[in-house]
Design an enzyme around this catalytic site. Sequence first.
Site, mmCIF file in Angstrom:
data_model
loop_
_atom_site.group_PDB
_atom_site.id
_atom_site.type_symbol
_atom_site.label_atom_id
_atom_site.label_comp_id
_atom_site.label_asym_id
_atom_site.label_seq_id
_atom_site.Cartn_x
_atom_site.Cartn_y
_atom_site.Cartn_z
ATOM 1 N N GLY A 239 47.011 53.855 38.110
ATOM 2 C CA GLY A 239 47.623 53.526 39.385
ATOM 3 C C GLY A 239 46.923 52.517 40.259
ATOM 4 O O GLY A 239 47.540 51.989 41.189
ATOM 5 N N GLU A 275 43.552 56.879 33.345
ATOM 6 C CA GLU A 275 44.584 56.225 32.518
ATOM 7 C C GLU A 275 45.019 54.897 33.133
ATOM 8 O O GLU A 275 46.195 54.721 33.457
ATOM 9 C CB GLU A 275 45.819 57.133 32.419
ATOM 10 C CG GLU A 275 45.579 58.502 31.858
ATOM 11 C CD GLU A 275 46.826 59.406 32.001
ATOM 12 O OE1 GLU A 275 47.783 59.034 32.700
ATOM 13 O OE2 GLU A 275 46.824 60.480 31.389
ATOM 14 N N GLY A 277 46.353 51.198 33.436
ATOM 15 C CA GLY A 277 47.104 50.235 32.633
ATOM 16 C C GLY A 277 46.927 48.866 33.246
ATOM 17 O O GLY A 277 46.162 48.018 32.780
ATOM 18 N N ARG A 278 47.618 48.688 34.382
ATOM 19 C CA ARG A 278 47.643 47.390 35.060
ATOM 20 C C ARG A 278 46.238 46.849 35.359
ATOM 21 O O ARG A 278 45.977 45.658 35.201
ATOM 22 C CB ARG A 278 48.397 47.581 36.379
ATOM 23 C CG ARG A 278 48.843 46.307 37.024
ATOM 24 C CD ARG A 278 49.461 46.601 38.389
ATOM 25 N NE ARG A 278 50.384 47.673 38.445
ATOM 26 C CZ ARG A 278 51.726 47.551 38.391
ATOM 27 N NH1 ARG A 278 52.266 46.358 38.288
ATOM 28 N NH2 ARG A 278 52.497 48.613 38.465
ATOM 29 N N ARG A 314 59.788 41.971 36.211
ATOM 30 C CA ARG A 314 59.229 42.553 37.431
ATOM 31 C C ARG A 314 59.798 41.963 38.727
ATOM 32 O O ARG A 314 60.111 42.710 39.652
ATOM 33 C CB ARG A 314 57.702 42.477 37.420
ATOM 34 C CG ARG A 314 57.063 43.171 36.195
ATOM 35 C CD ARG A 314 55.574 43.388 36.340
ATOM 36 N NE ARG A 314 55.283 44.357 37.366
ATOM 37 C CZ ARG A 314 54.914 44.051 38.582
ATOM 38 N NH1 ARG A 314 54.715 42.797 38.922
ATOM 39 N NH2 ARG A 314 54.716 44.996 39.477
ATOM 40 N N TYR A 318 61.539 44.858 40.708
ATOM 41 C CA TYR A 318 60.761 45.434 41.815
ATOM 42 C C TYR A 318 60.538 44.427 42.947
ATOM 43 O O TYR A 318 59.663 44.642 43.783
ATOM 44 C CB TYR A 318 59.378 45.884 41.336
ATOM 45 C CG TYR A 318 59.361 46.660 40.047
ATOM 46 C CD1 TYR A 318 59.835 47.967 39.975
ATOM 47 C CD2 TYR A 318 58.839 46.091 38.879
ATOM 48 C CE1 TYR A 318 59.802 48.671 38.785
ATOM 49 C CE2 TYR A 318 58.804 46.797 37.691
ATOM 50 C CZ TYR A 318 59.290 48.089 37.648
ATOM 51 O OH TYR A 318 59.252 48.786 36.475
ATOM 52 N N CYS A 346 72.368 34.666 33.140
ATOM 53 C CA CYS A 346 73.558 34.563 33.993
ATOM 54 C C CYS A 346 73.648 35.654 35.037
ATOM 55 O O CYS A 346 74.590 36.457 35.044
ATOM 56 C CB CYS A 346 74.795 34.553 33.109
ATOM 57 S SG CYS A 346 74.687 33.231 31.923
ATOM 58 N N GLU A 347 72.641 35.779 35.867
ATOM 59 C CA GLU A 347 72.680 36.673 37.023
ATOM 60 C C GLU A 347 71.812 36.044 38.101
ATOM 61 O O GLU A 347 70.760 35.473 37.788
ATOM 62 C CB GLU A 347 72.037 38.031 36.759
ATOM 63 C CG GLU A 347 72.245 38.636 35.458
ATOM 64 C CD GLU A 347 71.937 40.133 35.459
ATOM 65 O OE1 GLU A 347 71.552 40.687 36.499
ATOM 66 O OE2 GLU A 347 72.094 40.715 34.396
ATOM 67 N N TYR A 375 53.031 45.151 31.994
ATOM 68 C CA TYR A 375 54.469 45.363 32.175
ATOM 69 C C TYR A 375 55.246 44.049 32.109
ATOM 70 O O TYR A 375 56.262 43.881 32.772
ATOM 71 C CB TYR A 375 54.738 46.102 33.497
ATOM 72 C CG TYR A 375 53.928 47.379 33.628
ATOM 73 C CD1 TYR A 375 54.218 48.473 32.825
ATOM 74 C CD2 TYR A 375 52.848 47.464 34.511
ATOM 75 C CE1 TYR A 375 53.456 49.635 32.919
ATOM 76 C CE2 TYR A 375 52.089 48.626 34.599
ATOM 77 C CZ TYR A 375 52.397 49.702 33.804
ATOM 78 O OH TYR A 375 51.655 50.849 33.884
HETATM 79 N N1 LLP Z 1 49.501 57.269 33.482
HETATM 80 C C1 LLP Z 1 50.790 57.629 33.629
HETATM 81 C C2 LLP Z 1 51.166 59.028 33.386
HETATM 82 C C3 LLP Z 1 51.742 56.675 34.021
HETATM 83 O O1 LLP Z 1 53.022 57.027 34.181
HETATM 84 C C4 LLP Z 1 51.342 55.327 34.255
HETATM 85 C C5 LLP Z 1 52.313 54.310 34.651
HETATM 86 C C6 LLP Z 1 49.978 55.006 34.068
HETATM 87 C C7 LLP Z 1 49.087 56.000 33.684
HETATM 88 C C8 LLP Z 1 49.458 53.607 34.253
HETATM 89 O O2 LLP Z 1 49.611 53.186 35.559
HETATM 90 P P1 LLP Z 1 48.928 51.819 36.042
HETATM 91 O O3 LLP Z 1 47.438 52.016 35.985
HETATM 92 O O4 LLP Z 1 49.364 50.749 35.139
HETATM 93 O O5 LLP Z 1 49.417 51.646 37.428
HETATM 94 N N2 LLP Z 1 56.748 48.906 35.223
HETATM 95 C C9 LLP Z 1 56.115 49.075 36.511
HETATM 96 C C10 LLP Z 1 54.972 50.059 36.451
HETATM 97 C C11 LLP Z 1 55.359 51.408 35.883
HETATM 98 C C12 LLP Z 1 54.207 52.371 35.791
HETATM 99 C C13 LLP Z 1 54.607 53.607 35.067
HETATM 100 N N3 LLP Z 1 53.550 54.543 34.841
HETATM 101 C C14 LLP Z 1 55.674 47.707 37.035
HETATM 102 O O6 LLP Z 1 55.887 46.704 36.365
HETATM 103 O O7 LLP Z 1 55.149 47.625 38.140
#
Ligand code: LLP
Length: 426
Positions: A239, A275, A277-278, A314, A318, A346-347, A375
């Site tokens: 997050g 966990e 990601g981003r 994105r 969003y 086409c949008e 993402y």
């Molecule tokens: N753990 C769980 C259980 C999650 O659902 C997620 C992301 C993460 C970890 C990783 O979160 P991060 O560190 O990446 O914030 N597609 C959207 C983001 C969706 C995130 C979904 N869950 C975007 O492009 O902003």
Amino acid sequence: MNHFHYKNGELYAEDVPIGRLAGKVGTPFYCYSTATLVRHFEVLRDALSGLDATICFAVKANSNLAVIRTLADLGAGADVVSEGELRRALAAGVPARRIVFSGVGKTRRELEFALDQDILQINVESDAELEELSQLAAAKGRRAAIAVRVNPDVDANTHAKITTGRKENKFGIEWTRAHQVLRWAGTLPGIEVTGVAVHIGSQLTELHPFREAFRRVRDLVLMLKADGLAIRRIDLGGGLGVPYDSSDEVPPLPADYAAVIRDTLGDLGCALVVEPGRLLVGNAGILVSRVIRVKEGATRTFVVCDAAMNDLVRPAMYDAHHDILPINEAPPDAELLPVDVVGPVCESGDTFARQRSLPGLTKGDLIAFATAGAYGATMSSAYNSRLLVPEVMVKGSAFAVVRARPTYEDMLALESLPRWLHQPAE
Ligand code: LLP
């Protein structure tokens, strides 16, 4: 900090000029920087030092095998949310004992597959899932190591579509019921309770929601311990946000995030899982595109490029901001003009930026959408029957195509006509 920078007036990924990559692979394409991935991992790892913490990369952010392997080689585990992601993590060489399986809707088949792989833990999100998993594990003569994902009802102050920790969201078990559910879980024959998990949302740009959620988790763990239920591991989700808009966004540093973890949970004697990601991959990737033409509309100028919302959704989904960099650096005194940067789909939603001040762009120019490593490729589609774009990874002066562009034949290969349509069209 990332390793995309201008050298002699041209944008480079580490030591490779982007223009050279475009010549080799064609546009659009994603480009990832190994040095940036490594740096982000190391900054987080160092921030967490002294804590017994495992970094499980959230594969949904970028599931390319080369990206996962790069992080796995540094010691990362994986957070997966489907059998496909679990298979990717294993194929990329992540040890099963470093894989966490999250998600609100794991199927029976996915749960069985995860059990067979003997992964570190399954994060369970409902009573019904606990019961099903217990039955499946017991039938195999096993006990599934689980964490219960709690929903702490905390507002993450992020985009509504990516907030996950409010009670009206579909995720987790209400934190007020978690104690009771965990005690019950401990009595199920196929379940071994190892921990508690929480994830309140994505692209958080403030720390206080984390603090609030982690405090609730702390209270819960203390209550469970007092009750004699051993909680060995706490999974804190991902997050932490990244800066998308170089002109005005400053998300908290990993060190400050780690300080919140230390403050709230550091003294509980539990192993921790994070966990992200981003945070690991966001700034490690760009999407490179070529301007098809510049169109003068009635009230504004449209820069039409060959990337579209299907390649990077994105902004459409969003209203997300991505900085746009011309591959050939504009001189410092270049005039900036407000333009809409759009794709060919086409949008009207296929718009990357509205009234963005950019130096004059013309047909054939290359541009890059920054911070597209998370993402981006994973959310892409073949909408408008556009081919998925390739992914290129750079390391120093070396580069490799780590996902090839499919051909139109590939695109059509999975489809077939039912027998009643076999006659040629009149
Ligand atoms: N753990 C769980 C259980 C999650 O659902 C997620 C992301 C993460 C970890 C990783 O979160 P991060 O560190 O990446 O914030 N597609 C959207 C983001 C969706 C995130 C979904 N869950 C975007 O492009 O902003």
